[in-house]
Write a protein that holds these residues in place. Structure first.
Motif, PDB file in Angstrom:
ATOM      1  N   LEU A 240      46.390 -18.674 -43.018  1.00 45.12           N
ATOM      2  CA  LEU A 240      46.966 -17.621 -43.847  1.00 45.12           C
ATOM      3  C   LEU A 240      47.014 -18.007 -45.331  1.00 45.12           C
ATOM      4  N   THR A 241      46.389 -19.110 -45.681  1.00 43.14           N
ATOM      5  CA  THR A 241      46.291 -19.499 -47.081  1.00 43.14           C
ATOM      6  C   THR A 241      44.830 -19.808 -47.399  1.00 43.14           C
ATOM      7  N   LYS A 245      43.441 -14.298 -47.650  1.00 37.26           N
ATOM      8  CA  LYS A 245      43.401 -14.066 -46.207  1.00 37.26           C
ATOM      9  C   LYS A 245      44.484 -13.069 -45.789  1.00 37.26           C
ATOM     10  N   VAL A 246      45.668 -13.223 -46.356  1.00 35.13           N
ATOM     11  CA  VAL A 246      46.750 -12.277 -46.067  1.00 35.13           C
ATOM     12  C   VAL A 246      46.369 -10.887 -46.582  1.00 35.13           C
ATOM     13  N   MET A 247      45.756 -10.834 -47.762  1.00 33.03           N
ATOM     14  CA  MET A 247      45.348  -9.544 -48.315  1.00 33.03           C
ATOM     15  C   MET A 247      44.309  -8.864 -47.419  1.00 33.03           C
ATOM     16  N   THR A 248      43.427  -9.649 -46.827  1.00 28.56           N
ATOM     17  CA  THR A 248      42.438  -9.085 -45.902  1.00 28.56           C
ATOM     18  C   THR A 248      43.124  -8.502 -44.677  1.00 28.56           C
ATOM     19  N   TYR A 284      33.927 -15.776 -46.576  1.00 25.97           N
ATOM     20  CA  TYR A 284      34.347 -15.217 -45.294  1.00 25.97           C
ATOM     21  C   TYR A 284      35.770 -14.653 -45.335  1.00 25.97           C
ATOM     22  N   TRP A 285      36.560 -15.020 -46.317  1.00 26.88           N
ATOM     23  CA  TRP A 285      37.986 -14.725 -46.280  1.00 26.88           C
ATOM     24  C   TRP A 285      38.344 -13.331 -46.752  1.00 26.88           C
ATOM     25  N   GLY A 286      37.571 -12.763 -47.666  1.00 23.68           N
ATOM     26  CA  GLY A 286      37.952 -11.516 -48.318  1.00 23.68           C
ATOM     27  C   GLY A 286      37.411 -10.282 -47.630  1.00 23.68           C
TER      28      GLY A 286
END
Length: 441
Positions: A240-241, A245-248, A284-286
């Motif tokens: 989650l960091t 990642k949280v925004m996704t 990969y995160w966004g």
């Protein structure tokens, strides 16, 4: 049909404006072109004679070969992708109509059809995951309606789309077992796990020049020397960091008014989210590129499933919130380009570029910069100019020196490499509007 028209329109328009790329439209066209000529998929853009089955396991691309043989063009792939994305709305809308009524079906169609994950994929070339989207939609709609055999039948072909999707099949199998078909579900789950293991550990390494799975180096610590403590951190807090990642996750759940969390079907999204967030590759995160396309039918199916257990009045409010959130996110997604005048303006430079590319004969070997390559892959053997490991001494080199383009760091670097090339057997035969064409004498 409307969704298909919108998706196809945007994809084709981007290609016409020279905004598609070698990575990835050019690569996939070379793969399909190989299949169309009854060969294993090879992409010169990845390297001389590079076997794509040694990169990702996606034999489903062979199904496009007959269409490509009839119409050998990158537009064939873009239209096929648009159709596959659009077809996925059918089982979701039918399920919604049976469970939520006509208004519910219309709302669900809008939430899926204008979803940002599909829009991002449509706005960035072609990718094999377009086959997974309708398969997931049909499978989860069947699962939600209690048709467990059909759910498995639609899920198993995911093993032919991409190697990681076997994990998704395993979760679907687990849900089938939980719903009562225990033996069928367990067999499906085992098939998914074994399928991914076989593809990653045996099939892909057999075709890979390195003799191993290429993407192990995307795991955290692979190249940094970090030990088990770092891997444990990445598998827990690191999931989650950083905040992207949280925004996704928020972007994924907001169009469902967060009601997708009330359905077990949302668990099908976990394998894709897990490998993306566990990786140390920030791309990969966004919410960009094609990585979230397979998540869209999952969260929409979870939304429908959750709403089937709600009172009618609550359903109306929830769908209103879902549609409103979808509209707000639509304004930031690539599909919004279709209502912008600039999208329909063709720069005169595009015609100049094509007149220069027309000087390259069909069948020639060409090194082209990233955005010019997919304009040539249907009729020439194309590599990426400046990419290390490309086949040496192509007959032609064509480059756009007016702007930065991968793999160069600056436009100045493109010019520098062209100047170096001129001293090694090449001469310029065209140079206009920043497009330079060299020919090997």
């Amino acid at each position: 049909m409307f969704a298909f028209g919108v998706y196809a329109c945007l994809s084709i328009r981007l290609h016409q404006r020279l905004q598609t790329t070698a990575y990835d439209l050019g690569i996939f066209e070379q793969a399909v072109r190989s299949y169309a000529h009854l060969r294993l998929p090879v992409s010169e853009l990845k390297g001389p004679g590079f076997q794509l089955l040694g990169d990702h396991f996606s034999p489903v691309l062979a199904t496009l070969a007959p269409l490509y043989r009839l119409w050998p063009s990158p537009i064939t792939l873009l239209i096929a992708q648009a159709a596959l994305f659009a077809i996925a709305v059918v089982p979701l809308a039918r399920w919604a109509e049976c469970s939520l009524g006509r208004a519910g079906a219309v709302a669900v169609t809008a939430v899926y059809g204008a979803s940002w994950g599909i829009a991002q994929a449509v706005g960035f070339d072609f990718h094999e995951v377009c086959f997974a989207v309708p398969l997931l939609a049909f499978s989860l709609a069947a699962l939600g309606r209690g048709r467990l055999g059909a759910a498995v039948a639609w899920a198993l072909p995911l093993l032919l789309v991409k190697e990681d999707l076997g994990l998704t099949v395993a979760v679907i199998g687990g849900l089938v077992a939980w719903k009562g078909a225990r033996r069928l579900g367990l067999v499906t789950a085992v098939a998914g796990l074994l399928g991914t293991a076989l593809e990653v550990l045996v099939i892909i390494p057999a075709f890979s020049p390195a003799g191993s799975y290429t993407y192990w180096d995307k795991l955290p610590g692979t190249n940094s020397g970090y030990g088990p403590a770092h891997l444990l951190y990445q598998a827990t807090i690191g999931m989650l960091t950083p905040d992207v990642k949280v925004m996704t996750l928020l972007a994924l759940l907001a169009p469902t008014a967060f009601l997708a969390l009330r359905s077990p079907l949302v668990l099908v999204a976990l394998p894709t989210l897990a490998w993306r967030f566990f990786s140390d590759n920030p791309q990969y995160w966004g919410t960009g590129f094609q990585y979230s396309a397979v998540l869209m039918p999952v969260v929409v199916a979870a939304l429908i499933d959750a709403l089937t257990r709600w009172p009618v009045t609550h359903v109306r409010y929830a769908l209103t919130v879902s549609v409103a959130a979808t509209v707000l996110m639509f304004l930031q997604a690539p599909l919004y380009q279709l209502v912008q005048p600039a999208t329909w303006h063709t720069d005169p430079r595009v015609a100049t570029t094509h007149s220069i590319l027309d000087k390259i004969p069909s069948g020639a070997t060409v090194a082209a910069t990233n955005h010019l390559a997919p304009q040539l892959t249907a009729r020439a053997t194309v590599t990426v100019f400046g990419f290390p490991g490309s086949r040496p001494n192509p007959k032609y080199i064509v480059a756009d020196v007016s702007t930065w383009d991968w793999p160069f760091a600056t436009s100045t670097a493109v010019v520098q490499q062209l100047n170096d090339t001129l001293g090694h057997g090449y001469r310029a035969i065209a140079h206009q509007d920043g497009i330079v064409l060299l020919h090997r004498t």
